[in-house]
Design a protein around this motif. Structure first.
Motif, PDB file in Angstrom:
ATOM      1  N   ALA A 263      49.499   9.622  41.230  1.00 53.16           N
ATOM      2  CA  ALA A 263      48.116   9.299  40.854  1.00 53.16           C
ATOM      3  C   ALA A 263      47.972   7.803  40.568  1.00 53.16           C
ATOM      4  CB  ALA A 263      47.696  10.123  39.648  1.00 53.16           C
ATOM      5  N   ARG A 264      48.974   7.238  39.881  1.00 50.82           N
ATOM      6  CA  ARG A 264      48.930   5.793  39.600  1.00 50.82           C
ATOM      7  C   ARG A 264      48.974   4.984  40.890  1.00 50.82           C
ATOM      8  NH1 ARG A 264      53.067   6.512  34.990  1.00 50.82           N
ATOM      9  NH2 ARG A 264      51.694   6.849  33.221  1.00 50.82           N
ATOM     10  N   GLU A 265      49.861   5.374  41.787  1.00 51.01           N
ATOM     11  CA  GLU A 265      49.969   4.665  43.063  1.00 51.01           C
ATOM     12  C   GLU A 265      48.669   4.774  43.854  1.00 51.01           C
ATOM     13  OE1 GLU A 265      52.313   2.698  44.461  1.00 51.01           O
ATOM     14  OE2 GLU A 265      53.316   2.778  42.514  1.00 51.01           O
ATOM     15  N   ALA A 266      48.064   5.958  43.835  1.00 51.57           N
ATOM     16  CA  ALA A 266      46.803   6.152  44.561  1.00 51.57           C
ATOM     17  C   ALA A 266      45.704   5.277  43.960  1.00 51.57           C
ATOM     18  CB  ALA A 266      46.401   7.622  44.532  1.00 51.57           C
ATOM     19  N   ARG A 267      45.629   5.250  42.636  1.00 53.82           N
ATOM     20  CA  ARG A 267      44.619   4.394  41.992  1.00 53.82           C
ATOM     21  C   ARG A 267      44.867   2.925  42.278  1.00 53.82           C
ATOM     22  NH1 ARG A 267      45.289   7.812  37.273  1.00 53.82           N
ATOM     23  NH2 ARG A 267      46.532   6.126  36.387  1.00 53.82           N
ATOM     24  N   LYS A 268      46.136   2.539  42.260  1.00 53.58           N
ATOM     25  CA  LYS A 268      46.485   1.136  42.522  1.00 53.58           C
ATOM     26  C   LYS A 268      46.105   0.754  43.953  1.00 53.58           C
ATOM     27  CE  LYS A 268      50.344  -2.080  42.095  1.00 53.58           C
ATOM     28  NZ  LYS A 268      51.765  -2.243  41.769  1.00 53.58           N
ATOM     29  N   GLU A 269      46.416   1.625  44.922  1.00 55.75           N
ATOM     30  CA  GLU A 269      46.034   1.355  46.314  1.00 55.75           C
ATOM     31  C   GLU A 269      44.522   1.295  46.469  1.00 55.75           C
ATOM     32  OE1 GLU A 269      47.869   4.237  48.785  1.00 55.75           O
ATOM     33  OE2 GLU A 269      49.903   3.548  48.324  1.00 55.75           O
ATOM     34  N   LYS A 270      43.833   2.166  45.764  1.00 56.41           N
ATOM     35  CA  LYS A 270      42.368   2.172  45.815  1.00 56.41           C
ATOM     36  C   LYS A 270      41.798   0.858  45.268  1.00 56.41           C
ATOM     37  CE  LYS A 270      38.548   5.252  44.647  1.00 56.41           C
ATOM     38  NZ  LYS A 270      38.160   6.454  43.913  1.00 56.41           N
ATOM     39  N   ARG A 271      42.352   0.411  44.143  1.00 49.13           N
ATOM     40  CA  ARG A 271      41.900  -0.871  43.569  1.00 49.13           C
ATOM     41  C   ARG A 271      42.187  -2.035  44.503  1.00 49.13           C
ATOM     42  NH1 ARG A 271      43.996   1.046  38.387  1.00 49.13           N
ATOM     43  NH2 ARG A 271      45.895  -0.090  38.905  1.00 49.13           N
ATOM     44  N   MET A 272      43.375  -2.031  45.113  1.00 44.67           N
ATOM     45  CA  MET A 272      43.738  -3.108  46.039  1.00 44.67           C
ATOM     46  C   MET A 272      42.802  -3.127  47.243  1.00 44.67           C
ATOM     47  SD  MET A 272      46.187  -4.798  44.700  1.00 44.67           S
ATOM     48  CE  MET A 272      47.147  -5.637  45.919  1.00 44.67           C
ATOM     49  N   ALA A 273      42.514  -1.944  47.777  1.00 35.48           N
ATOM     50  CA  ALA A 273      41.599  -1.852  48.919  1.00 35.48           C
ATOM     51  C   ALA A 273      40.208  -2.338  48.529  1.00 35.48           C
ATOM     52  CB  ALA A 273      41.544  -0.427  49.441  1.00 35.48           C
ATOM     53  N   LEU A 274      39.760  -1.961  47.336  1.00 32.69           N
ATOM     54  CA  LEU A 274      38.444  -2.397  46.867  1.00 32.69           C
ATOM     55  C   LEU A 274      38.414  -3.906  46.659  1.00 32.69           C
ATOM     56  CD1 LEU A 274      35.629  -1.509  45.956  1.00 32.69           C
ATOM     57  CD2 LEU A 274      36.535  -1.269  43.651  1.00 32.69           C
ATOM     58  N   ALA A 275      39.497  -4.456  46.090  1.00 29.08           N
ATOM     59  CA  ALA A 275      39.559  -5.903  45.877  1.00 29.08           C
ATOM     60  C   ALA A 275      39.587  -6.635  47.213  1.00 29.08           C
ATOM     61  CB  ALA A 275      40.788  -6.267  45.051  1.00 29.08           C
ATOM     62  N   LYS A 276      40.343  -6.109  48.173  1.00 31.66           N
ATOM     63  CA  LYS A 276      40.406  -6.724  49.499  1.00 31.66           C
ATOM     64  C   LYS A 276      39.039  -6.676  50.168  1.00 31.66           C
ATOM     65  CE  LYS A 276      42.906  -6.449  53.839  1.00 31.66           C
ATOM     66  NZ  LYS A 276      43.880  -5.706  54.632  1.00 31.66           N
ATOM     67  N   ASN A 277      38.378  -5.548  50.049  1.00 31.22           N
ATOM     68  CA  ASN A 277      37.053  -5.382  50.637  1.00 31.22           C
ATOM     69  C   ASN A 277      36.067  -6.348  49.977  1.00 31.22           C
ATOM     70  OD1 ASN A 277      34.918  -4.442  52.089  1.00 31.22           O
ATOM     71  ND2 ASN A 277      34.679  -2.549  50.926  1.00 31.22           N
ATOM     72  N   THR A 278      36.140  -6.485  48.660  1.00 29.62           N
ATOM     73  CA  THR A 278      35.253  -7.406  47.930  1.00 29.62           C
ATOM     74  C   THR A 278      35.519  -8.845  48.345  1.00 29.62           C
ATOM     75  OG1 THR A 278      35.265  -5.898  46.061  1.00 29.62           O
ATOM     76  CG2 THR A 278      34.474  -8.117  45.643  1.00 29.62           C
ATOM     77  N   TYR A 279      36.792  -9.186  48.485  1.00 28.89           N
ATOM     78  CA  TYR A 279      37.149 -10.550  48.885  1.00 28.89           C
ATOM     79  C   TYR A 279      36.634 -10.850  50.285  1.00 28.89           C
ATOM     80  CZ  TYR A 279      39.982 -14.641  49.934  1.00 28.89           C
ATOM     81  OH  TYR A 279      40.400 -15.891  50.291  1.00 28.89           O
ATOM     82  N   GLU A 280      36.740  -9.900  51.177  1.00 28.59           N
ATOM     83  CA  GLU A 280      36.260 -10.102  52.547  1.00 28.59           C
ATOM     84  C   GLU A 280      34.745 -10.200  52.595  1.00 28.59           C
ATOM     85  OE1 GLU A 280      37.908  -6.984  54.857  1.00 28.59           O
ATOM     86  OE2 GLU A 280      39.940  -7.813  54.799  1.00 28.59           O
ATOM     87  N   THR A 281      34.052  -9.416  51.768  1.00 26.57           N
ATOM     88  CA  THR A 281      32.587  -9.475  51.770  1.00 26.57           C
ATOM     89  C   THR A 281      32.088 -10.769  51.140  1.00 26.57           C
ATOM     90  OG1 THR A 281      32.489  -8.217  49.722  1.00 26.57           O
ATOM     91  CG2 THR A 281      32.233  -6.990  51.775  1.00 26.57           C
ATOM     92  N   GLU A 282      32.849 -11.352  50.227  1.00 23.11           N
ATOM     93  CA  GLU A 282      32.429 -12.628  49.646  1.00 23.11           C
ATOM     94  C   GLU A 282      32.483 -13.736  50.680  1.00 23.11           C
ATOM     95  OE1 GLU A 282      34.772 -13.383  46.226  1.00 23.11           O
ATOM     96  OE2 GLU A 282      33.794 -11.849  45.020  1.00 23.11           O
ATOM     97  N   LYS A 283      33.448 -13.664  51.576  1.00 17.99           N
ATOM     98  CA  LYS A 283      33.538 -14.676  52.620  1.00 17.99           C
ATOM     99  C   LYS A 283      32.424 -14.520  53.645  1.00 17.99           C
ATOM    100  CE  LYS A 283      38.439 -15.747  52.726  1.00 17.99           C
ATOM    101  NZ  LYS A 283      39.631 -15.717  53.576  1.00 17.99           N
ATOM    102  N   ALA A 284      31.961 -13.312  53.805  1.00 18.00           N
ATOM    103  CA  ALA A 284      30.944 -13.046  54.815  1.00 18.00           C
ATOM    104  C   ALA A 284      29.624 -13.686  54.398  1.00 18.00           C
ATOM    105  CB  ALA A 284      30.771 -11.544  54.987  1.00 18.00           C
ATOM    106  N   GLU A 285      28.719 -13.768  55.337  1.00 15.18           N
ATOM    107  CA  GLU A 285      27.400 -14.352  55.095  1.00 15.18           C
ATOM    108  C   GLU A 285      26.641 -13.478  54.104  1.00 15.18           C
ATOM    109  OE1 GLU A 285      23.619 -15.128  57.904  1.00 15.18           O
ATOM    110  OE2 GLU A 285      25.546 -15.848  58.638  1.00 15.18           O
ATOM    111  N   PRO A 286      25.915 -14.088  53.152  1.00 12.44           N
ATOM    112  CA  PRO A 286      25.191 -13.294  52.162  1.00 12.44           C
ATOM    113  C   PRO A 286      24.084 -12.479  52.825  1.00 12.44           C
ATOM    114  CG  PRO A 286      24.739 -15.621  51.872  1.00 12.44           C
ATOM    115  CD  PRO A 286      25.772 -15.495  52.931  1.00 12.44           C
ATOM    116  N   SER A 287      23.703 -11.436  52.162  1.00 18.95           N
ATOM    117  CA  SER A 287      22.685 -10.557  52.723  1.00 18.95           C
ATOM    118  C   SER A 287      21.329 -11.259  52.762  1.00 18.95           C
ATOM    119  CB  SER A 287      22.585  -9.274  51.903  1.00 18.95           C
ATOM    120  OG  SER A 287      22.037  -9.560  50.633  1.00 18.95           O
TER     121      SER A 287
END
Length: 145
Positions: free
Chosen positions: A25-49
């Motif tokens: 469960a900890r590993e799953a939550r950690k992977e989920k957080r990492m994926a969310l952080a990666k997704n957030t980082y990629e969306t910040e680089k993208a053009e704003p809405s």
């Protein structure tokens, strides 16, 4: 309908009655957080809405309008100060001219009752002469004659 509810209940029971492995469960939550952080980082680089761009432009326009209004008030105040100073200078010059005119008129008033002033005014404005004097009128030279 009644069977369906029963089936749903049993599925929920099986889902909730599982043995939980905390490490997984900890590993799953950690992977989920990492994926969310990666997704957030990629969306910040993208053009704003489009919405964010519109909001930013509205704020920029609003702040620009406020600054222009403040600058316009400042310019109007400075113009008013200079116009008041200019009016003051004109009033002081007019006052000096009126004081000079007043002094001239007071001097003339003192001389009005003197016999020399009366004689001068009678000769100049009324063209009067003293007894025994001869009055000559000299025509002006004109090019037409």
């Amino acid at each position: 309908m009644f069977k369906w509810k029963k089936f749903r209940r049993s599925r929920e029971f099986r889902k909730n009655n599982q043995i939980i492995d905390f490490e997984k469960a900890r590993e799953a939550r950690k992977e989920k957080r990492m994926a969310l952080a990666k997704n957030t980082y990629e969306t910040e680089k993208a053009e704003p809405s489009r919405r964010k761009v519109t909001q930013r432009n509205r704020k920029l326009f609003f702040y620009t309008a406020i600054m222009m209004f403040i600058i316009a008030l400042g310019v109007a105040s400075v113009y008013q100060i200079f116009s008041v100073e200019n009016d003051l200078e004109k009033a002081l010059a007019n006052r000096e001219a009126l004081e000079a005119e007043k002094a001239r008129l007071e001097f003339q008033l003192q001389n009005v009752h003197s016999p020399e002033f009366v004689e001068q005014q009678a000769r100049a404005t009324l063209r009067m002469i003293m007894p025994g004097e001869i009055y000559f009128i000299v025509p002006l030279d004109n090019d037409e004659e």
